[in-house]
Scaffold this motif. Structure first.
Motif, short mmCIF file in Angstrom:
data_model
loop_
_atom_site.label_atom_id
_atom_site.label_comp_id
_atom_site.label_asym_id
_atom_site.label_seq_id
_atom_site.Cartn_x
_atom_site.Cartn_y
_atom_site.Cartn_z
N GLY A 87 0.80 -1.23 0.00
CA GLY A 87 0.00 0.00 0.00
C GLY A 87 0.82 1.27 0.00
O GLY A 87 0.53 2.20 0.75
N CYS A 88 1.87 1.33 -0.84
CA CYS A 88 2.71 2.54 -0.93
C CYS A 88 2.53 3.20 -2.29
O CYS A 88 2.56 2.52 -3.33
CB CYS A 88 4.19 2.19 -0.73
N LEU A 89 2.35 4.52 -2.29
CA LEU A 89 2.24 5.29 -3.52
C LEU A 89 3.41 6.27 -3.60
O LEU A 89 3.74 6.93 -2.61
CB LEU A 89 0.92 6.08 -3.55
N VAL A 90 4.02 6.36 -4.77
CA VAL A 90 5.18 7.23 -4.97
C VAL A 90 4.79 8.36 -5.92
O VAL A 90 4.42 8.11 -7.07
CB VAL A 90 6.37 6.45 -5.55
N TYR A 91 4.86 9.61 -5.42
CA TYR A 91 4.49 10.78 -6.20
C TYR A 91 5.72 11.66 -6.46
O TYR A 91 6.72 11.56 -5.75
CB TYR A 91 3.47 11.65 -5.44
N GLU A 92 5.55 12.54 -7.43
CA GLU A 92 6.54 13.60 -7.58
C GLU A 92 6.51 14.46 -6.31
O GLU A 92 5.46 14.66 -5.70
CB GLU A 92 6.23 14.46 -8.80
N TYR A 93 7.65 14.97 -5.90
CA TYR A 93 7.72 15.77 -4.69
C TYR A 93 7.30 17.21 -5.00
O TYR A 93 7.75 17.80 -5.98
CB TYR A 93 9.14 15.76 -4.12
#
Length: 447
Positions: free
Chosen positions: A204-210
């Motif tokens: 359940g991990c989402l990686v977005y642009e900072y």
């Protein structure tokens, strides 16, 4: 002597007759008394009979009334039994519908997980070891936020600064929102939508642009002592949000309703370009119900209280204009920097009283008040209680916000030119001929 004897004989006869008459009189008196007594007794008997008749009549009426009451009770009991049966049937139907919905949602979740596992979506799949290494095993020092779904960490993956959203293990509803967010963000691209770089679906991990400048809410309330946003920046941000929202509403084959639009879900990059995030509550609405005539019914409302469309909250019917209400509240916060609770009422009251400029964020000293007033009136139209009374995003709201954005661009260009020429610049109040600069003192939500 004979005469005397005759007289005595006559006297005896008269005495005898008198005695007989007296006896007859006494007998007649006794008979009259007896008759009177019998008449009195008969009258008493008649009265008693009448009383008994009255009692019998009253008893009969009471018995009839009791019988009627028993009939009414019987009818009420039968009606209650029928109503209970109808309620039981309705509850059974609801239970069956809930089971069908639960099975359908479970099937959708399985399909979504299968699609994620099979790389159906356009994003990079990260291993949990990469996530743990990037976050230094989820170090508190790298934590930059906390939401209902779980914490957010700043990290670096592939030599790129990223924000990693981690779903809490106990967030059961968050799991569904996680899948929804992956599904939505991996399939759409827009300059004003936050970019999903990857995910680790198993954990359940989402990686977005900072986003360097955090949320619009934090910048409006100047948390951390950040400088205030200029009015031209605010008008540009408002137009960018409306542009991204229209993009969601025009997705094919089905419009997408965000359902949780608020300043906390608007992120700002290093250039203060705004991007909509947190689409975990978004819903695809069938095209046939995308307008404001017929709406899509949901079983439970979602979103943040002060921003939820009242009509959606009451009926569960969702449409693209549900987002317009949230947008209206957000637009008012952009220029006032005040909390959402009761904000529409306060702005409307200030406009009626002619004191609207006192509602504007005091940290900005050169507001074009007349332009801001028109902007606020448009925002209030967006917050009408009935959807059909709210303006259209594409034909009314966005053109006006774009006009204000262009106004801000022209002002910034003039100010830049003036600074380049060594001048002192113009007052922002001179943007339009009838605008005035805000003066006086008042408190913002931050102060």
């Amino acid at each position: 002597m004979q005469a005397q004897r005759d007289t005595e004989a006559e006297m005896r006869r008269l005495r005898l007759e008198l005695k007989q008459t007296m006896d007859m009189y006494n007998a007649a008196c006794k008979e009259a008394i007896n008759a009177k007594q019998r008449a009195k007794e008969m009258h008493m008997m008649k009265l008693e009979e009448a009383r008994r008749l009255e009692e019998a009549r009253n008893a009969e009426e009471a018995a009839l009334a009791v019988a009627e009451m028993e009939k009414a009770k019987c009818r009420a009991a039968m009606e209650a039994a029928e109503a209970a049966q109808r309620l039981a049937d309705l509850e059974a139907q609801r239970r069956r519908n809930a089971e069908v919905r639960a099975r359908r949602e479970a099937d959708e979740k399985v399909r979504a997980l299968d699609a994620i596992s099979n790389h159906d979506f356009r994003y990079r799949k990260y291993h949990i070891d990469e996530i743990e290494m990037a976050t230094e095993r989820f170090s508190d020092e790298l934590k930059i936020g906390e939401g209902g779904y779980g914490p957010v960490y700043r990290a670096s993956l592939d030599h790129t600064p990223v924000a990693i959203k981690v779903l809490r293990p106990d967030a059961h509803q968050g799991r569904k929102q996680f899948l929804q967010e992956v599904e939505v963000l991996s399939c759409i691209r827009h300059p004003n939508m936050v970019l999903l770089l990857g995910a680790c679906p198993e954990y359940g991990c989402l990686v977005y642009e900072y986003m360097d400048h955090g949320s619009l809410e934090d910048r409006l309330f100047r948390r951390g002592g950040t400088p205030p946003l200029a009015w031209a920046q605010r008008f540009r941000i408002a137009a960018e949000i409306a542009t991204a929202l229209l993009f969601l509403h025009q997705t094919k084959p089905e419009p997408l309703v965000h359902r949780d639009l608020k300043p906390a879900n608007i992120l700002l990059d290093r250039n203060y370009v705004s991007k909509i995030s947190d689409v975990g509550l978004a819903r695809l609405v069938p095209p046939s119900v995308a307008d404001n005539v017929t709406q899509y019914r949901l079983t439970a409302t979602a979103g943040t209280f002060c921003y939820i469309d009242p009509e959606y909250q009451q009926t569960g019917k969702l449409g693209v204009k549900s987002d317009i209400y949230s947008l209206g509240v957000l637009l008012l916060q952009v220029v006032t920097a005040r909390p959402p609770m009761g904000l529409t009422h306060h702005v409307e009251k200030a406009i009626d009283a002619g004191t609207f400029e006192q509602m504007l964020d005091i940290t900005v000293k050169d507001w074009p008040v007349e332009e801001a007033l028109g902007y606020a009136k448009l925002a209030l139209k967006c917050t009408e209680m009935r959807r059909r009374d709210r303006p259209d995003l594409a034909t009314v709201i966005l053109p006006e916000l774009n006009r204000l954005r262009n106004l801000g661009h022209a002002y910034e260009a003039r100010m830049s030119a003036a600074r380049a020429n060594g001048g002192s610049g113009e007052s922002g109040a001179q943007i339009s001929g009838d605008s005035t600069t805000v003066g006086g003192s008042w408190e913002t939500a931050d102060s």
